[in-house]
Write an enzyme that holds these catalytic residues in place. Sequence first.
Site, mmCIF file in Angstrom:
data_model
loop_
_atom_site.group_PDB
_atom_site.id
_atom_site.type_symbol
_atom_site.label_atom_id
_atom_site.label_comp_id
_atom_site.label_asym_id
_atom_site.label_seq_id
_atom_site.Cartn_x
_atom_site.Cartn_y
_atom_site.Cartn_z
ATOM 1 N N CYS A 134 -10.602 -2.402 2.935
ATOM 2 C CA CYS A 134 -10.693 -2.377 1.462
ATOM 3 C C CYS A 134 -12.044 -2.860 0.933
ATOM 4 O O CYS A 134 -12.659 -2.222 0.071
ATOM 5 C CB CYS A 134 -9.581 -3.229 0.869
ATOM 6 S SG CYS A 134 -9.325 -4.808 1.705
ATOM 7 N N VAL A 194 0.837 -1.202 0.000
ATOM 8 C CA VAL A 194 0.000 0.000 0.000
ATOM 9 C C VAL A 194 0.872 1.252 0.000
ATOM 10 O O VAL A 194 0.592 2.222 -0.706
ATOM 11 C CB VAL A 194 -0.971 -0.006 1.204
ATOM 12 C CG1 VAL A 194 -1.734 1.303 1.290
ATOM 13 C CG2 VAL A 194 -1.935 -1.185 1.096
ATOM 14 N N GLY A 216 -4.326 -8.234 -0.700
ATOM 15 C CA GLY A 216 -4.842 -7.723 0.560
ATOM 16 C C GLY A 216 -4.073 -8.259 1.755
ATOM 17 O O GLY A 216 -4.108 -7.680 2.836
ATOM 18 N N GLN A 227 -11.926 -12.037 -2.752
ATOM 19 C CA GLN A 227 -10.855 -11.100 -2.443
ATOM 20 C C GLN A 227 -9.476 -11.559 -2.911
ATOM 21 O O GLN A 227 -9.125 -12.733 -2.800
ATOM 22 C CB GLN A 227 -10.859 -10.802 -0.931
ATOM 23 C CG GLN A 227 -12.119 -10.064 -0.512
ATOM 24 C CD GLN A 227 -12.138 -9.639 0.954
ATOM 25 O OE1 GLN A 227 -13.071 -9.961 1.664
ATOM 26 N NE2 GLN A 227 -11.143 -8.902 1.395
ATOM 27 N N LYS A 252 -15.515 -6.477 10.264
ATOM 28 C CA LYS A 252 -15.135 -5.162 9.758
ATOM 29 C C LYS A 252 -16.160 -4.690 8.735
ATOM 30 O O LYS A 252 -16.636 -3.552 8.790
ATOM 31 C CB LYS A 252 -13.751 -5.230 9.087
ATOM 32 C CG LYS A 252 -12.563 -5.253 10.035
ATOM 33 C CD LYS A 252 -11.246 -5.224 9.230
ATOM 34 C CE LYS A 252 -10.428 -6.472 9.422
ATOM 35 N NZ LYS A 252 -9.234 -6.556 8.581
ATOM 36 N N ARG A 275 13.430 -2.958 10.504
ATOM 37 C CA ARG A 275 13.861 -3.990 9.560
ATOM 38 C C ARG A 275 13.986 -3.456 8.128
ATOM 39 O O ARG A 275 14.906 -3.790 7.396
ATOM 40 C CB ARG A 275 12.858 -5.164 9.606
ATOM 41 C CG ARG A 275 13.226 -6.399 8.855
ATOM 42 C CD ARG A 275 12.256 -7.548 9.205
ATOM 43 N NE ARG A 275 10.859 -7.124 9.170
ATOM 44 C CZ ARG A 275 10.104 -7.079 8.064
ATOM 45 N NH1 ARG A 275 10.594 -7.454 6.907
ATOM 46 N NH2 ARG A 275 8.859 -6.667 8.116
ATOM 47 N N SER A 276 13.016 -2.625 7.707
ATOM 48 C CA SER A 276 13.019 -2.144 6.319
ATOM 49 C C SER A 276 13.737 -0.807 6.165
ATOM 50 O O SER A 276 13.910 -0.316 5.043
ATOM 51 C CB SER A 276 11.587 -2.000 5.810
ATOM 52 O OG SER A 276 10.901 -3.221 5.914
ATOM 53 N N HIS A 312 -10.613 -6.699 -5.465
ATOM 54 C CA HIS A 312 -11.649 -7.476 -4.795
ATOM 55 C C HIS A 312 -12.928 -7.395 -5.620
ATOM 56 O O HIS A 312 -13.273 -6.332 -6.146
ATOM 57 C CB HIS A 312 -11.951 -6.910 -3.408
ATOM 58 C CG HIS A 312 -10.835 -7.049 -2.429
ATOM 59 N ND1 HIS A 312 -9.789 -7.922 -2.592
ATOM 60 C CD2 HIS A 312 -10.608 -6.410 -1.248
ATOM 61 C CE1 HIS A 312 -8.962 -7.822 -1.559
ATOM 62 N NE2 HIS A 312 -9.435 -6.909 -0.730
#
Lengths: 350, 350
Positions: free
Chosen positions: A132, A18, A163, A159, A223, A43-44, A252
Amino acid sequence: MSQKSAYNVAVVGATGAVGHKILELLQEKDFPINKLKLLSSKRSAGSKQVFNQEEIMVEEAVPESFEGVDIALFSAGGSVSKKLASEAVKRGAVVIDNTSAFRMDESVPLVVPEVNKEDLKDHQGIIANPNCSTIQMVAALEPLKAKFGLRRIIVSTYQAVSGAGNEACDELANQSQAYLSNEEMKATILPVKGDENHFPIAFNALPQIDLFQENGYTFEELKMINETKKIMHAPDLSVAATCVRLPFFTSHAESVYIEVENEDVMVKDIWEVLQHAEGIVLQDNPKEQIYPTPLAAEGKQDVFVGRVRKDLDNKHGFHLWIVSDNLLKGAAWNTVQIAQELIQNNWLQR
Amino acid sequence: MSQKSAYNVAVVGATGAVGHKILELLQEKDFPINKLKLLSSKRSAGSKQVFNQEEIMVEEAVPESFEGVDIALFSAGGSVSKKLASEAVKRGAVVIDNTSAFRMDESVPLVVPEVNKEDLKDHQGIIANPNCSTIQMVAALEPLKAKFGLRRIIVSTYQAVSGAGNEACDELANQSQAYLSNEEMKATILPVKGDENHFPIAFNALPQIDLFQENGYTFEELKMINETKKIMHAPDLSVAATCVRLPFFTSHAESVYIEVENEDVMVKDIWEVLQHAEGIVLQDNPKEQIYPTPLAAEGKQDVFVGRVRKDLDNKHGFHLWIVSDNLLKGAAWNTVQIAQELIQNNWLQR
């Protein structure tokens, strides 16, 4: 804070699926950026991303990262948001959060601009971007609710694996190749990375998205149910959901059944409303085999609607097939839209 | 015709996907066969199939092929059935037809043995095997209807490509390999071989199964609606369906929403009924991530049910996730079951 001409923006989770899309959109939409900060987990951190032909180092997100930031776009998972969103707000930033951490907090607006952008006015520093699968559904249903009244939604989702992040996409590709080569499929990510068991998604369907809750529903299903009511300001709307993960990478799709209040509504009336609805593209011509598909929706910012049919046994009932790119309208694009609305309406300040 | 100890059986469409499964089942179930005839279109005639370690030549199906045949199992497409079923009946055979040619004829029983085997008694030579997606749904819902009353079904399907035949399976495999190799996907079969346009199914979802009808529904959706009412003897039952083709090879899954008459029903009551229902296997334990999937159902004769949940907003509403091998219970196995029932109950004769 008075209206500025450009803003200091932080993207938290800049190395994720994202996060990448958010950066692409900020660029594509000429978002008024003064200074861009790219933040991530430890970490990234240290990697570099190109933005507007400039290399930017990704830094570890810590409370101090948000000094001087006007707008912070979070999509690094719920635990990061819970830890750092309030730190960003404390330092004067408005947070737009892509995780489920604050969505159901009463003090946090949960916004799909086409549906309830006015809710942004009341923010107290944190604004939540919905799930989403919820976003694309309410974007298509709100104009129908406004015109015909809406008393019920029953949705079954189809989906995409993106995701569940980049790792899930790799898993689908690897398993697919293994299956086609008559080799064993290895499952370590899906259906839910943090859950006990993992099952192949390639050439399969998994009726589990996110963790199971005490009542037998998955968190994804809850959700959809709860966020839909909040966004549409419709606590009494009946919403039922089944969420299923399928072997495609992006977008989706949703088989949505609705009951409208007005029993005289015809398919052409639904078409008429959707043709003029913001952010919606009607693709519905059975004679020409025109209908939305996940593959065709990939990379597009709109919500596509087709297969509109009136229930043959119930005058209030209609079917819709709703498809949208889960990383764009379902996540990054809705987030950037919220940021644009905050600026355009001078709603950044509290 | 008095009860025999073994029967002359013809399999029409012996070289197709369902024909193969029928032969496997006749063998596995020790079906009382005197003489087995394998029939096909002119194009496929001349090939050989092994049955009980014996090689049998596949012959072209013509009216005379049915001389002396007791039971003819048709699965070679609607046009073959329309041409030859009456010829078989004229020659004394009982036809069990796997196509949609006769399903809605009032004089033709449409049978899922667990649901309405008594209807077999009234046959006039032709018995229809229902549509694959209908069979697994009614098998799971009939015992719930009997116990709690059923007023409404809303189903969204997740259907395997093998329902469109062996060519469609090849297409999914070829397209998947092309996509993974960054090559163009060629579409010539799906969604419907005889329709104008073809779209990729690999890493996609196609909301079209069979041809579109005047009212905007696909024929597959109308089959589910009309056949369900006929099999369940419930003309006033409200049935709504959306049918979607997905990129897996075998087993159809269905997200089924029902409303029962009795509002006091709980999930445990549904479980209790399904646990004792013929042909049904309950796989429903969210805590242990136990639920049916298409891949796990492949090759099995049962109908698997999981994800049973009560609607949080409607005391009459329940969700079920129903999965079964579309070539077995959805086609070949249901056909062979009908043949077994005809024999066991001495219902072959008219």
